[in-house]
Structures are given as C-alpha cells and as structure tokens.
Design an enzyme around this catalytic site. Structure first.
Site, PDB file in Angstrom:
ATOM      1  N   SER A  24      -1.537   5.112   5.324  1.00  0.00           N
ATOM      2  CA  SER A  24      -1.807   4.672   3.950  1.00  0.00           C
ATOM      3  C   SER A  24      -3.233   4.142   3.926  1.00  0.00           C
ATOM      4  CB  SER A  24      -0.836   3.536   3.604  1.00  0.00           C
ATOM      5  OG  SER A  24      -1.205   2.908   2.398  1.00  0.00           O
ATOM      6  N   TYR A  61       3.572  -4.409   5.543  1.00  0.00           N
ATOM      7  CA  TYR A  61       3.274  -2.967   5.383  1.00  0.00           C
ATOM      8  C   TYR A  61       1.918  -2.633   6.003  1.00  0.00           C
ATOM      9  CZ  TYR A  61       2.889   1.489   2.758  1.00  0.00           C
ATOM     10  OH  TYR A  61       2.751   2.807   2.384  1.00  0.00           O
TER      11      TYR A  61
END
Ligand SMILES: NC(=O)c1ccc[n+]([C@@H]2O[C@H](COP(=O)([O-])OP(=O)(O)OC[C@H]3O[C@@H](n4cnc5c(N)ncnc54)[C@H](O)[C@@H]3O)[C@@H](O)[C@H]2O)c1
Length: 268
Positions: free
Chosen positions: A143, A156
C-alpha cells in the site's frame, strides 16, 4: 513475463476488490486462475466470471494466516495445473485508530493477514516455483501506507512497511532464479477494504466498536485500473507499482526529510 497465456496465476483475496480485478485481468489474458479467499461465495462468483474468458479456474477456501492452509493451496494448484507462474499475495485487511489504542488482537489480526499471509505465500510457493525451473513472478500487495505513515493507520502501516521491505529483498534474492517481484502500493481503491471487520475471526474481535476509517487523500481508483497497472509492471519486470500520481509529493517530502538528517549533520 511477456505473456500470461496458459500461465497459472494464484491470487489470494481473489474474491473481492483488487484481488478479484487482478484475477479477472489475468483470465482475460488467457491465464488459468487459482483463487484463494475466506469468502467462498464471492470466490465462486469470480471463478464463474473468469471461466467466461475461456480459462480453467480453481477456487480453494484459504485462510492465509494459517501456513498449513496456504501449503494445501499450493498442493491443490500444482495437482490441478502442474505449475504456478504468477503468485499474487494480495489478501489484506485494515484496522483504524491510534497506536496508543491498538489492541493486541488488532496486531495479531492485521499482521496475521497482511504480513504473515505474504510470508506463508512465499514459504509455500517459492521453493516449488524455483524447483519447477520456469520463469515466474510474485506480486505482493502492500500500500502507499507501506511507504508513507498516515496517522490513525499505525497497525496497518506496520504490516505494509514490512511487506515493502520483504518485497525489495525478495526481488534481489529471486533474480538469479528468473522470478520477478513487484510490490503494489496503491492509495485509495474502490473496494470493500473499509468493511474489513467482516472477515475478522471471532477470537480476535475487540470488545469495543471498531474505530471509523480515516479519509485517504487523493482519488479512489477503480480496481480494474489498478489491475491493469499490475499486469503492465509484471510484463516489464518492474518492482514498484505506485498507482497514484498523488503519491509523488508525500514520497518526495519523506525522502527530503531523510536526506536532511544527513545534510544537516554535515553542515554542523
Ligand atoms: N482498497 C484500498 O484503498 C487499498 C489501498 C492500498 C492497499 N490495499 C490492499 O489491497 C489488498 C486487497 O484489498 P481490497 O482493497 O481489495 O479489499 P477487499 O476487502 O475488497 O478484499 C480483500 C479480500 O481479502 C479476503 N481476506 C481477508 N482476510 C483473509 C484471510 N485471512 N485469508 C484469505 N483471504 C482473506 C477478503 O475475504 C476479501 O475477499 C489488501 O492487501 C489491502 O491492504 C487496498
């Protein structure tokens, strides 16, 4: 990898969002597709659509947090098709909230899926891909949160930074074996990631309600657009798949801050 025709591609998290789009893009290009996901109904729908492109498919319910299940997935893929050429370690979940409030269960769940899921993919598939002696490619979904640390996404971010580091090293390690590596780093993509709690196992649920998702900067791209970029990167053998132009400035600022640490000491 010049062509995906008659290749075998495995996609974890292939039932939804980016995984679904990558699986269908690969099927459109003539690859046989192996889907792995917790959500069997979603996966079956994607398998049906992929078969519409005239390719064979296999759907295997897999929890990527469990090494034995990922090994069983590899076993099924080789039994069905005799090889795996493209492995997309893509299954992922997100939990929001400040690190000071993160629970042990948040860490276990998010790192279990996002980091251990990728590690399990490598453990279960890479030795067999090398033994098969064919050219191959691994796509790990990280990401932009693996390159820029947004506030409110710490657990995350940690998982995705690890996936970036792992992928950068894997690219070097697998080069002599003719296996390429790409790491996918998108900002917003229109998927069900904000509903990640749907796949959190009961044993890792928090007592308190989940924190609301933080708003991401930049555009939300369609999963098909992202999948197209991934296939292009695999064809060209490119490591980074940075999908959003909006990422350029934050990346530049991060690098400049690091550079400043060295330059300011030199000046002192
Ligand atoms: N959507 C975004 O904005 C965005 C941005 C950057 C990175 N990503 C990453 O993209 C990847 C795909 O997510 P998405 O956005 O398509 O979300 P999504 O929720 O639409 O799809 C994720 C899929 O992973 C599956 N999954 C969850 N836990 C699993 C497990 N333990 N084992 C196997 N499958 C499991 C889910 O069932 C679902 O089908 C993730 O790694 C995510 O972190 C997404």
């Amino acid at each position: 990898m010049e062509s995906f025709k008659d290749k075998v591609a495995v996609v974890t998290g292939g039932g939804s969002g980016i995984g679904r789009a990558m699986a269908l893009a690969l099927a459109r290009e003539g690859a046989r597709v192996v889907l792995a996901d917790l959500d069997e109904a979603a996966m079956d729908g994607v398998a049906r659509q992929a078969r519409g492109h005239g390719v064979e498919t296999l759907a295997v319910r897999t929890d990527v947090t469990e090494l034995a299940q990922v090994q069983a997935l590899a076993e099924r893929a080789w039994k069905a098709f005799g090889a795996v050429h493209v492995l997309c370690n893509n299954a992922g979940v997100a939990a929001w909230g400040g690190l000071e409030k993160a629970t042990h269960r948040d860490w276990q769940w998010v790192l279990g899926v996002n980091l251990w899921g990728v590690i399990h993919g490598i453990e279960a598939f890479v030795p067999r891909m090398i033994a098969g002696g064919q050219r191959g490619h691994i796509v790990n979904t990280a990401s932009m949160a693996g390159l820029i640390a947004s506030q409110g996404l710490g657990v995350y971010n940690t998982s995705k930074y690890a996936v970036v580091g792992l992928s950068e090293t894997l690219a070097k390690d697998l080069k002599p074996h003719g296996i390429g590596v790409s790491v996918l780093c998108p900002m917003g993509v229109e998927t069900r990631i904000r509903e990640s709690e749907r796949s959190r196992p009961a044993a890792l649920r928090n007592d308190a309600a989940a924190e609301p998702a933080v708003e991401l900067i930049g555009r939300y791209l369609a999963p098909d657009t992202v999948a197209g970029m991934v296939l292009d990167a695999v064809r060209r053998g490119e490591l980074y798949v940075i999908t959003h132009d909006e990422g350029l400035e934050p990346l530049r600022r991060r690098f400049e801050r690091m550079q400043q640490s060295i330059l300011s000491r030199r000046k002192a």
